[in-house]
Design an enzyme around this catalytic site. Sequence first.
Site, PDB file in Angstrom:
ATOM      1  N   LEU A 105       4.855  -5.124   6.947  1.00 37.92           N
ATOM      2  CA  LEU A 105       5.129  -5.472   5.643  1.00 37.92           C
ATOM      3  C   LEU A 105       5.397  -4.084   4.553  1.00 37.92           C
ATOM      4  CD1 LEU A 105       3.291  -8.394   4.947  1.00 37.92           C
ATOM      5  CD2 LEU A 105       5.492  -8.458   5.409  1.00 37.92           C
ATOM      6  N   CYS A 123      -3.185  -2.578   5.183  1.00 35.93           N
ATOM      7  CA  CYS A 123      -2.990  -3.838   4.599  1.00 35.93           C
ATOM      8  C   CYS A 123      -3.315  -5.034   5.831  1.00 35.93           C
ATOM      9  CB  CYS A 123      -1.687  -3.855   4.263  1.00 35.93           C
ATOM     10  SG  CYS A 123      -1.234  -2.575   2.855  1.00 35.93           S
ATOM     11  N   HIS A 124      -2.993  -4.867   6.797  1.00 31.00           N
ATOM     12  CA  HIS A 124      -2.976  -6.080   7.794  1.00 31.00           C
ATOM     13  C   HIS A 124      -3.582  -5.795   9.062  1.00 31.00           C
ATOM     14  CE1 HIS A 124      -0.155  -7.566   4.962  1.00 31.00           C
ATOM     15  NE2 HIS A 124      -0.849  -8.498   4.655  1.00 31.00           N
ATOM     16  N   GLY A 125      -3.997  -4.339   9.200  1.00 31.88           N
ATOM     17  CA  GLY A 125      -4.778  -4.064  10.433  1.00 31.88           C
ATOM     18  C   GLY A 125      -3.928  -3.537  11.668  1.00 31.88           C
TER      19      GLY A 125
END
Length: 159
Positions: A105, A123-125
């Site tokens: 993203l 942010c999301h790993g």
Amino acid sequence: MMLGSAKLVAASAVRVLILKFIYTMSASADVLALGTVEVNLAAIPLGQTATIKWRGKPVMIRHRTPDEIEAARRDDNASLRDPEADSSRVVDPEWLVVIGVCTHLGCVPIAHAGDWGGFFCPCHGSHYDVSGRVRKGPAPLNLEVPKYTFTEEGKLIIG
């Protein structure tokens, strides 16, 4: 004769308007100046990563250690989501140059972090290895490698 002259003047005016419209869409001088960036590699110590800005994006330049180079080559045959050999991602094995934008993203990953010691997106790993290849997490692709060349000793041109 009068009608022919009027058509010539009208055609010339339309040509000028079209050319002006096309020229407004071309890049300005300040944008073209940002098209390439020169980096002095002597300022980046062995085992460290420098981040510079190029075309509005962060570019991470990593001075890889011999152990990191060996680990990247060893993982060429590993099961990867986006398989790509380390040799196709680097021009000189000692230097890794990637655009520091997560392919999930668009967050900026942290260097020298994550399970493989490469890059970690907070942010999301998503985890990337020392070659910028995605190894774990939601990111679908490897970190992008920009077009770059090495010039004289110690100089790198991105773009």
